[in-house]
Design an enzyme around this catalytic site. Sequence first.
Site, mmCIF file in Angstrom:
data_model
loop_
_atom_site.group_PDB
_atom_site.id
_atom_site.type_symbol
_atom_site.label_atom_id
_atom_site.label_comp_id
_atom_site.label_asym_id
_atom_site.label_seq_id
_atom_site.Cartn_x
_atom_site.Cartn_y
_atom_site.Cartn_z
ATOM 1 N N GLY A 139 -32.468 -42.447 -50.901
ATOM 2 C CA GLY A 139 -32.242 -43.855 -51.243
ATOM 3 C C GLY A 139 -30.779 -44.194 -51.437
ATOM 4 O O GLY A 139 -30.340 -45.308 -51.135
ATOM 5 N N ASP A 157 -38.655 -47.095 -57.909
ATOM 6 C CA ASP A 157 -39.813 -46.404 -58.485
ATOM 7 C C ASP A 157 -39.528 -44.912 -58.433
ATOM 8 O O ASP A 157 -40.007 -44.198 -57.553
ATOM 9 C CB ASP A 157 -41.052 -46.766 -57.661
ATOM 10 C CG ASP A 157 -42.261 -45.980 -58.109
ATOM 11 O OD1 ASP A 157 -43.255 -45.938 -57.350
ATOM 12 O OD2 ASP A 157 -42.214 -45.390 -59.207
#
EC number: 2.5.1.16
Length: 290
Positions: A139, A157
């Site tokens: 990410g 998350d």
Amino acid sequence: PGWFSEISPMWPGEAHSLKVEKILFQGKSDYQNVMVFQSATYGKVLVLDGVIQLTERDECSYQEMIAHLPLCSIPNPKKVLVIGGGDGGVLREVSRHSSVEQIDICEIDKMVIDVSKQFFPHVAIGYEDPRVKLHVGDGVAFLKAVPEGTYDAVIVDSSDPIGPAQELFEKPFFESVAKALRPGGVVCTQAESIWLHMHIIEDIVANCRQIFKGSVNYAWTTVPTYPSGVIGFMLCSTEGPPVDFKHPVNPIDADDSHCKSKGPLKFYNSEIHAASFCLPSFAKKVIDSI
Ligand SMILES: NCCCN[C@H]1CC[C@H](NCCCN)CC1
């Protein structure tokens, strides 16, 4: 036959236990140990490096809150990015919003995706939405490559700061999220427990206040199978059209008709949205003073 106890240096001296009926999967990915077991009373359970990620019985609380707290706080979310969330539960919740046109997800561990599709079909159903675009990778790198102002909302998350998610709790990552958001865009991140991690939360809030020039709020919910039974969320917005997280402008009704296949909302509603920002004094003192 026997018990699984969630022992970790992240919550010293305590361990939540679940009665195990049958171990369904055990594997080692490039990033972490992955296990699935059938529990006696919480349905199937996903465990990464010995830490409970979700159970069929109570995953609704975390997945619904982490998705709807940000998305119900802005009028017309169109482009959403999920960092982590490989089990697909957050995707299931984001896809309840009919205004959403594009859902990107960046999950580092392909084994989590495959295991979730195999053992948690009601969670991984999120991947079936045509708006979903899956990116398997880091990410941090993904966000660096994203053009400025791309997203209306980013949902982080993640697992916990020990392990592959470590970088998702650090300042450079928050800076890259802010850059990827449009003015008045919102981010919601997994933000640990006020009973266990006030020091981590203090650091996160301090970083967020420096980086997100809109509003910065901490919300929390109850998840029986997370240590201390609660989990928190950082809700931040970038400079631009003001966002009042405590009063949802874009309410999602409980029987949202857009999601026959995903079933009704089991946990989230507008009252609990507002209530989730009410904090006990010991947490309020720290968070409001930064
Ligand atoms: N989509 C579900 C992913 C779950 N994210 C995290 C899993 C680990 C959990 N540890 C809680 C540690 C104590 N705060 C936090 C949520």
